[in-house]
Write an enzyme that holds these catalytic residues in place. Structure first.
Site, PDB file in Angstrom:
ATOM      1  CB  CYS A 103      -0.987  -0.057   1.168  1.00 54.31           C
ATOM      2  SG  CYS A 103      -2.358   1.108   1.050  1.00 54.31           S
ATOM      3  CB  ALA A 104       0.846   4.270   2.098  1.00 55.98           C
TER       4      ALA A 104
END
Length: 191
Positions: A103-104
């Site tokens: 994800c991030a």
């Protein structure tokens, strides 16, 4: 059997954390999940509270076959800003082990600190510009650099199965996948 460390921080994405912990455990991998602070309770991005097994001081000197970072913007910021987490990632890599992020965290931690400049990675699609060697894959393993990355909550299963494939075997990943009732096209492990 291999072992893996899943790091947890306040604001991390609970789906990514719990799915990874669960699937790796189903594969027989010895999973430790630890807070990056000295508090075992972690409040995730959607308000779910998780109780880590260990604190960072209890795991920082131990070696693992993989160190895993879930995403979530606030969680990724906390990983990024933790010198001890960055050092753990560097040590893991230097020992020839796997660093996995979803994800991030690939953009906000791995790219931000330029930890693995020649590794091909993926991440949350809106972070694409942060990558020099972007891979548009649900989960991607750069075997030359031992960096495994994935895109987000909906790719958590792909991410965990790819970790299983790398640490154990593709057959073990397929075995775990067979018990999940996955829809067609979600990953490479359907029979």
């Amino acid at each position: 059997m291999p072992n893996a460390l899943v790091l947890l921080s306040n604001g991390c994405e609970e789906t990514e954390a719990v799915t990874t912990i669960d699937l790796l455990t189903r594969a027989g991998i010895d999973v430790t999940y630890a807070s990056i602070t000295e508090e075992r309770e972690v409040l995730c991005s959607r308000g779910v509270a998780l109780l880590a097994q260990k604190t960072f001081s209890q795991v920082k000197s131990l070696q693992y076959d993989a160190v895993v970072l879930p995403g979530g913007v606030k969680g990724a910021e906390n990983f990024r800003d933790s010198a001890q987490v960055i050092e753990k990632l560097k040590q893991t890599y230097e020992k020839g082990k796997v660093v996995a992020a979803i994800c991030a965290t690939p953009a906000m931690v791995l790219q931000h600190h330029n930890l693995f400049p020649n590794a091909k990675m993926t991440g949350f699609p809106t972070t694409k510009e942060a990558f020099k060697l972007w891979q548009d894959e649900r989960a991607y393993y750069d075997d030359a650099h031992r960096i495994l990355t994935s895109q987000g909550p909906a790719t958590s299963i792909d991410f965990a199965l790819k970790i299983i494939e790398v640490l154990v075997s593709k057959a073990k990943a397929a075995e775990v996948a067979s018990g999940l009732v996955l829809p067609d096209g979600i990953n490479d492990y359907r029979h």
